[in-house]
Design a protein around this motif. Sequence first.
Motif, PDB file in Angstrom:
ATOM      1  N   TRP A   1       1.068  55.730  -2.781  1.00 27.56           N
ATOM      2  CA  TRP A   1       1.550  57.097  -2.723  1.00 27.56           C
ATOM      3  C   TRP A   1       1.421  57.685  -1.320  1.00 27.56           C
ATOM      4  CZ3 TRP A   1       4.837  60.157  -4.523  1.00 27.56           C
ATOM      5  CH2 TRP A   1       4.742  61.541  -4.382  1.00 27.56           C
ATOM      6  N   PRO A   2       0.308  57.465  -0.595  1.00 29.56           N
ATOM      7  CA  PRO A   2       0.257  57.965   0.789  1.00 29.56           C
ATOM      8  C   PRO A   2       1.363  57.400   1.664  1.00 29.56           C
ATOM      9  CG  PRO A   2      -1.949  57.410   0.031  1.00 29.56           C
ATOM     10  CD  PRO A   2      -0.997  56.912  -1.007  1.00 29.56           C
ATOM     11  N   ALA A   3       1.760  56.153   1.413  1.00 27.33           N
ATOM     12  CA  ALA A   3       2.846  55.561   2.199  1.00 27.33           C
ATOM     13  C   ALA A   3       4.167  56.276   1.925  1.00 27.33           C
ATOM     14  CB  ALA A   3       2.968  54.073   1.889  1.00 27.33           C
ATOM     15  N   TRP A   4       4.464  56.527   0.651  1.00 26.96           N
ATOM     16  CA  TRP A   4       5.702  57.224   0.315  1.00 26.96           C
ATOM     17  C   TRP A   4       5.706  58.643   0.891  1.00 26.96           C
ATOM     18  CZ3 TRP A   4       9.909  54.971  -0.755  1.00 26.96           C
ATOM     19  CH2 TRP A   4       9.970  53.817  -1.542  1.00 26.96           C
ATOM     20  N   GLN A   5       4.565  59.316   0.812  1.00 25.96           N
ATOM     21  CA  GLN A   5       4.497  60.666   1.366  1.00 25.96           C
ATOM     22  C   GLN A   5       4.765  60.666   2.868  1.00 25.96           C
ATOM     23  OE1 GLN A   5       0.539  61.830  -0.123  1.00 25.96           O
ATOM     24  NE2 GLN A   5       1.537  63.560  -1.152  1.00 25.96           N
ATOM     25  N   THR A   6       4.138  59.697   3.558  1.00 21.91           N
ATOM     26  CA  THR A   6       4.313  59.619   5.008  1.00 21.91           C
ATOM     27  C   THR A   6       5.750  59.302   5.375  1.00 21.91           C
ATOM     28  OG1 THR A   6       2.008  58.901   5.261  1.00 21.91           O
ATOM     29  CG2 THR A   6       3.502  58.461   7.098  1.00 21.91           C
ATOM     30  N   LEU A   7       6.381  58.405   4.649  1.00 22.76           N
ATOM     31  CA  LEU A   7       7.772  58.037   4.918  1.00 22.76           C
ATOM     32  C   LEU A   7       8.708  59.236   4.722  1.00 22.76           C
ATOM     33  CD1 LEU A   7       7.814  54.543   3.194  1.00 22.76           C
ATOM     34  CD2 LEU A   7       8.310  54.952   5.616  1.00 22.76           C
ATOM     35  N   ARG A   8       8.482  60.002   3.689  1.00 19.83           N
ATOM     36  CA  ARG A   8       9.361  61.140   3.406  1.00 19.83           C
ATOM     37  C   ARG A   8       9.159  62.284   4.402  1.00 19.83           C
ATOM     38  NH1 ARG A   8       8.398  59.788  -2.385  1.00 19.83           N
ATOM     39  NH2 ARG A   8      10.380  59.040  -3.214  1.00 19.83           N
ATOM     40  N   ASP A   9       7.924  62.435   4.896  1.00 23.89           N
ATOM     41  CA  ASP A   9       7.617  63.544   5.793  1.00 23.89           C
ATOM     42  C   ASP A   9       7.871  63.217   7.265  1.00 23.89           C
ATOM     43  OD1 ASP A   9       6.851  64.949   3.560  1.00 23.89           O
ATOM     44  OD2 ASP A   9       4.697  64.595   3.833  1.00 23.89           O
ATOM     45  N   ALA A  10       8.090  61.940   7.573  1.00 21.18           N
ATOM     46  CA  ALA A  10       8.213  61.531   8.974  1.00 21.18           C
ATOM     47  C   ALA A  10       9.492  62.058   9.601  1.00 21.18           C
ATOM     48  CB  ALA A  10       8.175  60.006   9.080  1.00 21.18           C
ATOM     49  N   HIS A  11       9.432  62.340  10.894  1.00 19.32           N
ATOM     50  CA  HIS A  11      10.613  62.725  11.637  1.00 19.32           C
ATOM     51  C   HIS A  11      11.504  61.513  11.914  1.00 19.32           C
ATOM     52  CE1 HIS A  11       7.709  65.953  12.564  1.00 19.32           C
ATOM     53  NE2 HIS A  11       8.785  66.737  12.678  1.00 19.32           N
ATOM     54  N   ARG A  12      10.894  60.363  11.980  1.00 18.95           N
ATOM     55  CA  ARG A  12      11.657  59.167  12.339  1.00 18.95           C
ATOM     56  C   ARG A  12      10.957  57.939  11.748  1.00 18.95           C
ATOM     57  NH1 ARG A  12      12.928  57.577  18.640  1.00 18.95           N
ATOM     58  NH2 ARG A  12      14.401  55.862  18.280  1.00 18.95           N
ATOM     59  N   VAL A  13      11.721  57.070  11.107  1.00 20.98           N
ATOM     60  CA  VAL A  13      11.215  55.808  10.571  1.00 20.98           C
ATOM     61  C   VAL A  13      11.962  54.694  11.277  1.00 20.98           C
ATOM     62  CG1 VAL A  13      10.902  54.366   8.525  1.00 20.98           C
ATOM     63  CG2 VAL A  13      10.710  56.864   8.343  1.00 20.98           C
ATOM     64  N   VAL A  14      11.223  53.802  11.937  1.00 13.34           N
ATOM     65  CA  VAL A  14      11.829  52.761  12.779  1.00 13.34           C
ATOM     66  C   VAL A  14      11.409  51.391  12.268  1.00 13.34           C
ATOM     67  CG1 VAL A  14      12.026  51.840  15.113  1.00 13.34           C
ATOM     68  CG2 VAL A  14      11.765  54.310  14.768  1.00 13.34           C
ATOM     69  N   CYS A  15      12.367  50.473  12.232  1.00 15.35           N
ATOM     70  CA  CYS A  15      12.084  49.093  11.826  1.00 15.35           C
ATOM     71  C   CYS A  15      12.945  48.145  12.654  1.00 15.35           C
ATOM     72  CB  CYS A  15      12.367  48.900  10.337  1.00 15.35           C
ATOM     73  SG  CYS A  15      12.076  47.202   9.759  1.00 15.35           S
ATOM     74  N   PRO A  16      12.356  47.119  13.279  1.00 16.04           N
ATOM     75  CA  PRO A  16      13.155  46.186  14.085  1.00 16.04           C
ATOM     76  C   PRO A  16      13.788  45.069  13.274  1.00 16.04           C
ATOM     77  CG  PRO A  16      10.836  45.635  14.260  1.00 16.04           C
ATOM     78  CD  PRO A  16      10.907  46.849  13.374  1.00 16.04           C
TER      79      PRO A  16
END
Length: 381
Positions: free
Chosen positions: A62-77
Amino acid sequence: MQDINDVDDPRGPAGSDATETGTGTGTETGTGTGTRTETGAVPGRLVLLTTSHRVAPGQLSWPAWQTLRDAHRVVCPDPEHPHLPYLLEAGVTVELADLGGHDLVDATVGGRTVVYLPPSGGAAPAVTDELARLGGSGRIAMPDLELLPGSYDLPGARLLDLVQVMDQIRAECPWSSRRTHEELAKYGIEEMYELVEAIEEGDREAIREELGDVLLQVVFHAAIAQGHPEEPFTIDDVAAGLVAKLVHRHPHIYGDEIAETPEQVQANWIRLKGVEKARESVTDGIPLASPALALAAKLAGRARSAGLPLPVTPPAPLYDDETHLGDHLLAEAAAAQSAGIDPEAALRHAARRYRATMRAAERGQEQEVDERSATDATSSW
């Protein structure tokens, strides 16, 4: 695709001029180049989100989902990252960009939160090493760095790797793919003896290794069994049967029975085992392929528990007849079992002492030969 500077971001001010964002579902790409962050800039938050390949994709904390939704930017190479489809479905916009540590730091300027998903959920040493160098330089206003496990291994997770590797070896190896239960049986016995030796010698590293070799026999036989044309079973079937057995034979833990002493636990175990096996004799279940002294001790123990006659010790050992010697050894094993001594271990320890004596004698003989050779050489002069 719009530049972040042209978009009003409700979560914070703009960062580097190459950062891109989106409000809907999807995947975006970027180069990650931008202005460098000098000391004095307002730091943000950089989250390295790690996942375990042993946990099904899409299963995040759940903390991961919260962080992903609240983030300004999600980056993956990694465009093949197993979690991308599930993030997309959940409405999380992911930017496909191979950013370095400095680029990620730049992206957090102005108090922004950036989540970085390492390739395939694993480690990203190049990125973390660069972040460490930047932090140690003192020239960069570093963001708050956070390592967030989105999913993590539970105890026993490595067993999943073992099963996967064994299945591949069984399918592709010219030797392993042709082995049968019968051909592997002798190796199981050998590995158990090697484990016993490691335990007796107190070698912790060897114990760990030999336990692995014993475990290999289990998964190897299970891999063979799942290919049986008529009665297949898998390693999961083996584990499920073992779990059911352990739960059933520990009613003082998983049931309502009371067992406060080791003797009560053992009595429950024997009683429940007898019900499970529906045995007609106390000798049922004793493998006749056991080493001879261990077999004799086991039989004597079962006889004593059942109140049956025990072997009688002959008046004197007679070694000119196999029957008399066998009777004597049987009685000795029974006496040792009664005294709480493992006759197999006792004989094995005695054999080891004898081996040490033999080696000492051999060294003594070598020393005598060397001394005689030296004497002969002196005499010849």
